[in-house]
Design an enzyme around this catalytic site. Structure first.
Site, short mmCIF file in Angstrom:
data_model
loop_
_atom_site.label_atom_id
_atom_site.label_comp_id
_atom_site.label_asym_id
_atom_site.label_seq_id
_atom_site.Cartn_x
_atom_site.Cartn_y
_atom_site.Cartn_z
N ASP A 100 36.64 -36.26 -23.03
CA ASP A 100 35.83 -35.65 -22.18
C ASP A 100 36.88 -34.36 -21.81
OD1 ASP A 100 34.23 -34.78 -20.04
OD2 ASP A 100 34.63 -36.60 -18.93
N ASN B 240 32.56 -22.88 -17.20
CA ASN B 240 31.21 -22.49 -17.45
C ASN B 240 30.87 -21.78 -16.18
OD1 ASN B 240 29.41 -22.89 -19.65
ND2 ASN B 240 28.57 -24.66 -18.83
N HIS C 181 28.20 -19.12 -19.57
CA HIS C 181 27.76 -20.30 -20.48
C HIS C 181 28.67 -20.13 -21.86
CE1 HIS C 181 25.55 -22.88 -18.32
NE2 HIS C 181 25.06 -21.70 -17.45
N ASP D 185 30.66 -22.09 -24.23
CA ASP D 185 30.39 -22.40 -25.47
C ASP D 185 31.43 -22.20 -26.55
OD1 ASP D 185 27.76 -23.19 -24.94
OD2 ASP D 185 26.80 -21.25 -25.81
N ASP E 121 30.22 -31.70 -22.59
CA ASP E 121 31.58 -31.70 -22.71
C ASP E 121 32.19 -32.89 -23.33
OD1 ASP E 121 31.52 -32.97 -20.37
OD2 ASP E 121 33.31 -31.81 -19.82
#
Length: 167
Positions: A59, A67, A72, A76, A102
């Protein structure tokens, strides 16, 4: 000739569709659907052969912050970078998948507990060594890794993923 071209195009399209069905479009890693199938097969193989395998649940720690503050597209980019680092940190025959958001899952087949810990340490060190620059901000790529052992005991794929997530 036209028939051969059509057959070739259909085969190419079929291969592309098969790839899309088994891979995450953002990272190129295997997707959750393919992971579950692979994990169920490994659970059966471990139960039958008495070998040990391991499952990592990874994680990312700062993903939401990146983010939210940078957008975004930056998130990404961070996910793609994390996917590459995880892939480089594990053995070549290990199965790496993006689980969602994630979260990543790695299936390490036929591995001892000690070797699984060593691979997890290597992944953590690789991730920590990366500095991701986004909009004049520097982010350290931090993550947590939970490990679940797969042995001759019977657990479902979802139970093992939950165990690794809790760990």
């Amino acid at each position: 000739t036209a028939l051969e071209d059509t057959i070739r195009a259909l085969r190419k399209r079929e291969g592309h569709l098969r790839h899309l069905a088994n891979h995450d479009p953002l990272t190129g890693l295997y997707n959750r659907h393919r992971l579950i199938a692979e994990l169920e097969a490994e659970i059966t193989a471990c139960a039958d052969s008495k070998r040990r395998s391991a499952l990592f649940f990874i994680d990312l720690d700062q993903f939401k912050y990146v983010n939210d503050t940078c957008g975004h597209v930056a998130g990404d980019d961070l996910l793609k970078l994390a996917a590459r680092q995880i892939h480089h940190g594990v053995r070549t025959d290990d199965f790496v998948a993006r689980f969602g958001g994630d979260e990543f899952v790695v299936l390490l087949k036929d591995i001892s507990r000690q070797d699984a810990k060593a691979v997890a340490t290597q992944v953590l060190e690789l991730m920590r060594s990366v500095k991701h620059v986004e909009q004049d901000r520097v982010f350290n790529l931090q993550c947590s890794v939970g490990i679940a052992a797969i042995s001759n005991e019977r657990f479902s794929a979802h139970e093992l993923i939950a165990q690794a997530d809790i760990a």
